[in-house]
Design a protein around this motif. Structure first.
Motif, PDB file in Angstrom:
ATOM      1  N   ALA A   1       2.169   1.660  -3.522  1.00 47.02           N
ATOM      2  CA  ALA A   1       1.161   2.170  -4.460  1.00 47.02           C
ATOM      3  C   ALA A   1       0.932   3.663  -4.297  1.00 47.02           C
ATOM      4  O   ALA A   1       0.313   4.295  -5.149  1.00 47.02           O
ATOM      5  CB  ALA A   1      -0.152   1.418  -4.258  1.00 47.02           C
ATOM      6  N   MET A   2       1.394   4.217  -3.204  1.00 43.62           N
ATOM      7  CA  MET A   2       1.267   5.659  -2.975  1.00 43.62           C
ATOM      8  C   MET A   2       2.572   6.384  -3.290  1.00 43.62           C
ATOM      9  O   MET A   2       2.619   7.608  -3.292  1.00 43.62           O
ATOM     10  CB  MET A   2       0.909   5.862  -1.491  1.00 43.62           C
ATOM     11  CG  MET A   2       0.059   7.051  -1.202  1.00 43.62           C
ATOM     12  SD  MET A   2      -1.652   6.739  -1.697  1.00 43.62           S
ATOM     13  CE  MET A   2      -2.357   8.346  -1.369  1.00 43.62           C
TER      14      MET A   2
ATOM     15  N   ASP B   1       0.832  -1.212   0.000  1.00 43.88           N
ATOM     16  CA  ASP B   1       0.000   0.000   0.000  1.00 43.88           C
ATOM     17  C   ASP B   1       0.863   1.258   0.000  1.00 43.88           C
ATOM     18  O   ASP B   1       0.525   2.249  -0.648  1.00 43.88           O
ATOM     19  CB  ASP B   1      -0.935   0.005   1.216  1.00 43.88           C
ATOM     20  CG  ASP B   1      -2.107  -0.949   1.038  1.00 43.88           C
ATOM     21  OD1 ASP B   1      -2.649  -1.033  -0.072  1.00 43.88           O
ATOM     22  OD2 ASP B   1      -2.478  -1.623   2.020  1.00 43.88           O
ATOM     23  N   LEU B   2       1.965   1.225   0.733  1.00 41.51           N
ATOM     24  CA  LEU B   2       2.891   2.362   0.673  1.00 41.51           C
ATOM     25  C   LEU B   2       3.464   2.504  -0.738  1.00 41.51           C
ATOM     26  O   LEU B   2       3.571   3.609  -1.278  1.00 41.51           O
ATOM     27  CB  LEU B   2       4.042   2.184   1.672  1.00 41.51           C
ATOM     28  CG  LEU B   2       3.706   2.235   3.161  1.00 41.51           C
ATOM     29  CD1 LEU B   2       4.980   2.074   3.979  1.00 41.51           C
ATOM     30  CD2 LEU B   2       3.013   3.543   3.542  1.00 41.51           C
TER      31      LEU B   2
ATOM     32  N   LEU C   1       1.074   9.144  -5.410  1.00 47.34           N
ATOM     33  CA  LEU C   1       0.483   8.463  -6.563  1.00 47.34           C
ATOM     34  C   LEU C   1      -0.948   8.081  -6.212  1.00 47.34           C
ATOM     35  O   LEU C   1      -1.232   6.966  -5.803  1.00 47.34           O
ATOM     36  CB  LEU C   1       1.303   7.218  -6.913  1.00 47.34           C
ATOM     37  CG  LEU C   1       2.794   7.455  -7.162  1.00 47.34           C
ATOM     38  CD1 LEU C   1       3.503   6.130  -7.408  1.00 47.34           C
ATOM     39  CD2 LEU C   1       2.986   8.408  -8.336  1.00 47.34           C
ATOM     40  N   LYS C   2      -1.839   9.029  -6.378  1.00 46.21           N
ATOM     41  CA  LYS C   2      -3.222   8.781  -5.959  1.00 46.21           C
ATOM     42  C   LYS C   2      -4.019   8.068  -7.034  1.00 46.21           C
ATOM     43  O   LYS C   2      -3.703   8.134  -8.220  1.00 46.21           O
ATOM     44  CB  LYS C   2      -3.891  10.120  -5.646  1.00 46.21           C
ATOM     45  CG  LYS C   2      -3.251  10.811  -4.454  1.00 46.21           C
ATOM     46  CD  LYS C   2      -4.068  12.028  -4.086  1.00 46.21           C
ATOM     47  CE  LYS C   2      -3.265  12.940  -3.174  1.00 46.21           C
ATOM     48  NZ  LYS C   2      -3.885  14.257  -3.073  1.00 46.21           N
ATOM     49  N   ARG C   3      -5.088   7.436  -6.582  1.00 48.61           N
ATOM     50  CA  ARG C   3      -5.976   6.763  -7.519  1.00 48.61           C
ATOM     51  C   ARG C   3      -6.648   7.758  -8.470  1.00 48.61           C
ATOM     52  O   ARG C   3      -7.017   7.403  -9.580  1.00 48.61           O
ATOM     53  CB  ARG C   3      -7.063   6.012  -6.749  1.00 48.61           C
ATOM     54  CG  ARG C   3      -6.508   4.926  -5.860  1.00 48.61           C
ATOM     55  CD  ARG C   3      -7.603   4.229  -5.079  1.00 48.61           C
ATOM     56  NE  ARG C   3      -7.027   3.187  -4.228  1.00 48.61           N
ATOM     57  CZ  ARG C   3      -7.727   2.378  -3.450  1.00 48.61           C
ATOM     58  NH1 ARG C   3      -9.057   2.505  -3.399  1.00 48.61           N
ATOM     59  NH2 ARG C   3      -7.138   1.466  -2.731  1.00 48.61           N
ATOM     60  N   ALA C   4      -6.813   8.969  -8.008  1.00 46.65           N
ATOM     61  CA  ALA C   4      -7.593   9.951  -8.759  1.00 46.65           C
ATOM     62  C   ALA C   4      -6.782  10.678  -9.820  1.00 46.65           C
ATOM     63  O   ALA C   4      -7.298  11.572 -10.479  1.00 46.65           O
ATOM     64  CB  ALA C   4      -8.199  10.968  -7.793  1.00 46.65           C
TER      65      ALA C   4
ATOM     66  N   ALA D   1      -1.723   5.398  -9.283  1.00 48.84           N
ATOM     67  CA  ALA D   1      -1.278   4.023  -9.036  1.00 48.84           C
ATOM     68  C   ALA D   1      -2.170   3.376  -7.991  1.00 48.84           C
ATOM     69  O   ALA D   1      -2.820   4.045  -7.180  1.00 48.84           O
ATOM     70  CB  ALA D   1       0.183   3.990  -8.573  1.00 48.84           C
ATOM     71  N   ILE D   2      -2.181   2.050  -8.015  1.00 49.12           N
ATOM     72  CA  ILE D   2      -2.904   1.250  -7.025  1.00 49.12           C
ATOM     73  C   ILE D   2      -2.223  -0.108  -6.989  1.00 49.12           C
ATOM     74  O   ILE D   2      -1.578  -0.500  -7.957  1.00 49.12           O
ATOM     75  CB  ILE D   2      -4.398   1.122  -7.437  1.00 49.12           C
ATOM     76  CG1 ILE D   2      -5.268   0.648  -6.275  1.00 49.12           C
ATOM     77  CG2 ILE D   2      -4.551   0.206  -8.662  1.00 49.12           C
ATOM     78  CD1 ILE D   2      -6.775   0.776  -6.545  1.00 49.12           C
ATOM     79  N   ASP D   3      -2.313  -0.796  -5.871  1.00 47.13           N
ATOM     80  CA  ASP D   3      -1.870  -2.190  -5.948  1.00 47.13           C
ATOM     81  C   ASP D   3      -3.107  -3.042  -6.236  1.00 47.13           C
ATOM     82  O   ASP D   3      -4.236  -2.649  -5.942  1.00 47.13           O
ATOM     83  CB  ASP D   3      -1.068  -2.644  -4.717  1.00 47.13           C
ATOM     84  CG  ASP D   3      -1.899  -2.980  -3.499  1.00 47.13           C
ATOM     85  OD1 ASP D   3      -3.107  -2.704  -3.490  1.00 47.13           O
ATOM     86  OD2 ASP D   3      -1.330  -3.500  -2.525  1.00 47.13           O
TER      87      ASP D   3
ATOM     88  N   HIS E   1     -11.142   1.033  -9.512  1.00 45.81           N
ATOM     89  CA  HIS E   1     -11.028   2.086  -8.500  1.00 45.81           C
ATOM     90  C   HIS E   1     -10.320   3.318  -9.054  1.00 45.81           C
ATOM     91  O   HIS E   1     -10.689   4.451  -8.746  1.00 45.81           O
ATOM     92  CB  HIS E   1     -10.284   1.567  -7.276  1.00 45.81           C
ATOM     93  CG  HIS E   1     -11.087   0.585  -6.481  1.00 45.81           C
ATOM     94  ND1 HIS E   1     -10.521  -0.454  -5.785  1.00 45.81           N
ATOM     95  CD2 HIS E   1     -12.411   0.464  -6.289  1.00 45.81           C
ATOM     96  CE1 HIS E   1     -11.468  -1.165  -5.193  1.00 45.81           C
ATOM     97  NE2 HIS E   1     -12.624  -0.622  -5.481  1.00 45.81           N
TER      98      HIS E   1
END
Lengths: 327, 327
Positions: A74-75, A71-72, A142-145, A212-214, A225
């Motif tokens: 992916a951010m 999770d880190l 690196l946000k999902r949005a 980004a996202i995992d 997402h």
């Protein structure tokens, strides 16, 4: 008065406090303030739900931290520390030795210090809660949005192996010929039990990737997402997905389902503008993680999966939903 | 694709991100860096171990956060945020409504925002993990190791009620006459199920107290932690302990055991030099929390309990050890 619990904690988890950290073993741990923003993620893992009762404790220690470090990653955050909650049916030295070995090996590899915890006896199986901390310049998160129309969609690593290993461990039929099951499990098991969080890649993608996202809940769900958060859609070229070579003999429909919908995958799905393809490839090369370009962000909402010929693929599997889709 | 889990989270736990917090609902939450040091504490609570299956969910939501806020209080830290891991056997709307109401009422009272979480289905009972964050100037932290010879030993609030309520809920005989059990439970139950974390008192004791701890494992055991960390001993005047008035008719031996050894108490035990008695009393008055002076820190190691006449009290109960002393 100090009894089993405290001896247990001291023996397997006590380490000298890392530099700048105070209060380990006190009511709270005291950490230096984060440089930039403090990134926080938490996971609660349960026996029978997230792992099998007979899983190798060393692998479990590794994975319990890996899913949080992912999770880190992916951010785009750099890990700094974590806390551990551990519920055990009994204080089993051999189990704790293995678990702590796997946990600390991964923690040390990422410079992520255990700074506090809570240990208790459970009436049932093992429960593990980890909360992990990292830091990053907030404007580089690196946000999902962050996805934008025209971005390439990229994936790190390979898909499908964890899902196939899980099916084999559950004894699901039709995954492989009986004579091939052991070899297939041997080739896929590490993907399920010893995932490698893509921390270095996440750091290298700061300033390169838009979002980004995992894909721990599966590619389709997690890409969904990004699309929902970014207010856009995507075209995904399913024949270009980096499916694990070990799955070559798995029935094609199952292989596709594993790649598109299989959960427990700690690879990154990220988007970046085409002008940065060289930067993405350099980030991948610099961190030793293969990446593949598998689609494009589009303005029209929804996810359109297409095959090599550009034809729509409609039999898409669902993603991993802890409450809805797996028993 | 978004199924039960996500709807569940959104419905009961989604709130607008607090000021300065980014990324809620992303892979990580991003918090502003702590002012001073970041204080972190974590607890993992299990049904059947830390709470009864039929506990009022509103009380459980309150308590799950309260026990963590109590750790911040014992350090003198100001709460800022928390993350929640929640495992449930099923998505029960009525339960979630009550749980979230209790949780948020306490969170709002302390300005402590929920910034992230993880929800999953459990095979067995409810499991709750909370990690709480606070901030404080690190040089003002109320550490266990700060007690000095000659310090007064102080307690906030009252002792014994939580332990008596637990015994009654378990159906233990000998706690009260049958006709008195319901009234005694009514008078003690809130101490067990709705403890009030002493956050304001902890903040007021910065720069006043030398050492502090919350006595969640029982007075004797937790005071023992202060003594061990500080390298000193203590004399404790057991007849001056602030036992809850509701326990007046409980058999004296049980009352003393509940006061000295009963766990699940979220009061502060702290030490301060006699020259600061007025400051301690001002901190108590300013926060509306009663305090009592119950002993003194001495150089000789060990804990010496004495009665009003100065005679040693030897039948001391053990503290709460999750692995050793309660089934």
């Amino acid at each position: 008065m100090a009894g089993g619990e405290f001896d247990l904690i001291r023996r397997w988890f006590a380490r000298p406090a890392p530099a700048g950290v105070l209060g380990v073993g006190d009511d709270c741990a005291l950490l230096p303030p984060a440089r930039g923003a403090l990134a926080v993620s938490t996971d609660l893992l349960l026996e029978g739900r997230h792992f099998f009762a007979d899983v190798d404790p060393e692998a479990l220690g590794h994975k319990a931290l890996a899913v949080n470090l992912s999770d880190l990653a992916a951010m785009g955050a750099a890990p700094t520390a974590f806390v551990l909650g551990l519920a055990l049916p009994a204080a089993d030295d051999a189990w704790l030795e293995g678990f702590s070995r796997g946990l600390f090996a991964l923690a040390d590899a990422h410079g992520c210090a255990l700074v506090g915890g809570d240990t208790t006896r459970s009436a049932g199986g093992v429960a593990i809660s980890i909360t992990v901390f990292g830091e990053l310049p907030p404007e580089q998160a690196l946000k999902r949005a962050g996805a934008r129309v025209g971005d390439d969609i990229w994936l790190s690593g390979q898909l499908g192996a964890a899902d196939v290993a899980l099916r084999l461990l559950r004894g699901e039929p039709g995954v492989a010929a009986p004579a091939q099951r052991d070899a297939l499990l041997a080739a896929t098991r590490d993907a399920l039990e010893r995932p490698q969080p893509r921390v270095a890649l996440g750091l290298a993608l700061r300033g390169v990737a838009h979002a980004a996202i995992d894909i721990s809940d599966g590619l389709l769900q997690d890409l969904g997402h990004i699309l929902a958060a970014s207010g856009c859609g995507a075209r995904l070229r399913v024949d270009e997905l980096p499916v694990a070579p070990a799955l070559a003999d798995v029935p094609p429909a199952l292989r596709r389902r594993a790649a598109l919908g299989g959960g427990d995958v700690y690879e990154l799905c990220f988007t970046a503008p085409p002008a940065r393809r060289d930067l993405v490839l350099a980030a991948a090369a610099g961190t030793g993680v293969p990446v593949a370009r598998v689609g494009v962000i589009e303005a029209a909402p929804g996810l359109r999966a297409v095959d090599d010929a550009g034809a729509p693929v409609s039999d898409l599997p669902g993603g991993f939903d802890h409450f809805a889709e797996r028993p």
